[in-house]
Scaffold this motif. Sequence first.
Motif, PDB file in Angstrom:
ATOM      1  N   PHE A   1       0.827  -1.199   0.000  1.00  0.00           N
ATOM      2  CA  PHE A   1       0.000   0.000   0.000  1.00  0.00           C
ATOM      3  C   PHE A   1       0.866   1.256   0.000  1.00  0.00           C
ATOM      4  N   ARG A   2       0.313   2.310  -0.616  1.00  0.00           N
ATOM      5  CA  ARG A   2       0.979   3.610  -0.693  1.00  0.00           C
ATOM      6  C   ARG A   2       0.034   4.663  -0.149  1.00  0.00           C
ATOM      7  N   GLU A   3       0.584   5.678   0.498  1.00  0.00           N
ATOM      8  CA  GLU A   3      -0.255   6.710   1.086  1.00  0.00           C
ATOM      9  C   GLU A   3       0.203   8.097   0.647  1.00  0.00           C
ATOM     10  N   THR A   4      -0.765   8.993   0.457  1.00  0.00           N
ATOM     11  CA  THR A   4      -0.500  10.388   0.094  1.00  0.00           C
ATOM     12  C   THR A   4      -1.206  11.282   1.098  1.00  0.00           C
ATOM     13  N   GLU A   5      -0.477  12.217   1.688  1.00  0.00           N
ATOM     14  CA  GLU A   5      -1.048  13.103   2.703  1.00  0.00           C
ATOM     15  C   GLU A   5      -1.819  14.239   2.042  1.00  0.00           C
ATOM     16  N   ILE A   6      -2.990  14.546   2.596  1.00  0.00           N
ATOM     17  CA  ILE A   6      -3.833  15.653   2.125  1.00  0.00           C
ATOM     18  C   ILE A   6      -4.039  16.598   3.298  1.00  0.00           C
ATOM     19  N   THR A   7      -3.628  17.849   3.164  1.00  0.00           N
ATOM     20  CA  THR A   7      -3.738  18.803   4.268  1.00  0.00           C
ATOM     21  C   THR A   7      -4.331  20.116   3.783  1.00  0.00           C
ATOM     22  N   ASP A   8      -4.814  20.896   4.736  1.00  0.00           N
ATOM     23  CA  ASP A   8      -5.284  22.261   4.491  1.00  0.00           C
ATOM     24  C   ASP A   8      -4.343  23.203   5.232  1.00  0.00           C
ATOM     25  N   PRO A   9      -3.510  23.975   4.507  1.00  0.00           N
ATOM     26  CA  PRO A   9      -2.535  24.854   5.177  1.00  0.00           C
ATOM     27  C   PRO A   9      -3.174  25.871   6.114  1.00  0.00           C
TER      28      PRO A   9
END
Length: 641
Positions: A264-272
Amino acid sequence: MIYRHTGLFSSQSCSPYVPHECDGNSYLNGVCYQFNSSLQASSNFTAAYQECTKTEVNLVFLFDGSSSMKAHEFQMNKDFIKDVMKTLSNSSIKFAAVQFSSDIRTVFDFNDYQNGFAEEKLKNEAHMKSLTNTYRAINYILNNLLNNVLSGANPNAVKALVIITDGEPSDNDNENVLKTCDEQNILRYVIGYSGLQGLLDNLQKKIYNIEGSKEAHGRYRQKELSQSGFSVVSSQEDSVIVGSVGSNDWRGALYEVTGSGSEFRETEITDPAVSRDSYMGYSTVLGTRGGVPHLFSGAPRAEHTGLVTLFTKNKNTWTVTRNIKGEQIGSYFGASLSLLDVDSDGDSDFLLVGAPLFYQSQPRTEGRLYVYAFSEQNFQKMPNVSETTTGRFAASLASLKDLNGDSLSDVAVGAPLEDEGVVYIYLGDRTLGINPKHAPQRIPARSVLSGLQQFGVSLSGQMDMNDDNLTDIVIGAQGGIVLLKARPVMSVSAQLSFSPKEISLNYFECPGDSAFNAFNLSSCFTVTERTSSTGSLEKKLNVSLNLNVDVVRGMSRGFFDQKDLSSRTLQQSVLLDPGFSCFNFSIFMLRYIADTVSPLKIQINFSQSEMLSGNSLAVLDIHSRTEEYVEVSLLKTKFTH
């Protein structure tokens, strides 16, 4: 729109509270399990998992050996240092110690600690008993220990200094050593020896703030307490998006996970724009509008009022598009989210946002549901929804597939602290999202299964577990999950008829006190299913009838029982089958009546009986017209001589 209980049930889920030990400290991550169609766990993954950090910390104890310190107090200093080293012996911290007075002496350096000689050297260290030259001692430590590789110091390690003293320095900071410490990001803690007792735990927490970090002023926690899986949604691109409320100093984040198992691979999603302690990822929901994926995430502690962030996807990248702010401090706006595709055309039409701690005094309510209609990225606020109770209303939300056959999606709202927990079911509305004309169905925990607590803490309602083409809903409770199944919804229309078509006046005479059968009344029902259930479900409907003769007059001219002149009303329970069915009644009148001009008005109203017959599971559609009228005229006959 009524559910029946079929037992306890488990499904795909994430646990955000899985701890693992790192150098004496507990990290709090999560694990998600994926289940196949047989409800067997097929794989699992751990998004936002923080491996144990091994970055070295070089920590020097600088302890006071001045003459103002008594022998037993000096021994307390050494015992305290020994206890700290013992407690943190399995950590990535290397220790050194220096006694200071007028003179300065290295008790043991980092090499001694590494080779196991530190405790013995500390035990044999003699009390100097002179002045307190603190600043000169700090300068000594910089030159001979922290910045000297021959002492065993690591140039890349985090540097810390713990000063144990009984008073003010007797020298001046002529070398500006404190400024040098700041420039070298050396963390300093000053402890009075009188406060050593009971201080070990507190110091251990302070040291945790620097272990594995190279920042000078406290630890910037990234994934150590991520609690990944606090919320979770699946996309149509074979990926899973999990909320991670503890990431980035509890700013929170989302992680998009593709693949499974070790691949599995993960990508971070954030709101600055989200600040610390906002808890982004507390809730997450995914939909589409105009073919564009829309990802919403709730941060209920953002700016104290709560925040919902909209991300849209372009070329595999999630970008912040819009923020929606809460309106009341502490309301936990964004604690729950749901998207409602009210007409089931594939486009999300309404965003539902729960604020379970919203408080209103008159009438007293706890919890509020916000409804927003949107097209593309434009949002229009609809009327709020709340219930007059205190029970964390809207702590959970779920859009439901059409329950009552009106081709509109419906909504479930949980209030897990109302009594033992309550779930409210609202019908969908094309314009407002939630139909305000019909009161919601209220499902209390006690009507489902005894012993349940926090019923409605979580909800899901997009499945059909036994292929009967009716929606099922999974309701979370403390320690279990309850599966409720929808029931067939039946539309019922009533029609009244009578014979003969008119009542002849020839039957009446004056005087006359006997009764006769003036006409026969038929009440006929047409029963059709609004839903489209399949299989062998029983669709009979128990209905309670209420008939009333001559309803517009104070004294009735007609009655149902020939021997009871006051029997102007009749109540009866009947079992209706799908299709057409009729029930007949005789109406009696006296031979003498004062009013032979105005017609008799007959009313029927009906409702579903509380008592179900046999295996009858059907439920009456609330849109059915449950009241009808008919007028019976009196025939005016001509007489000849």
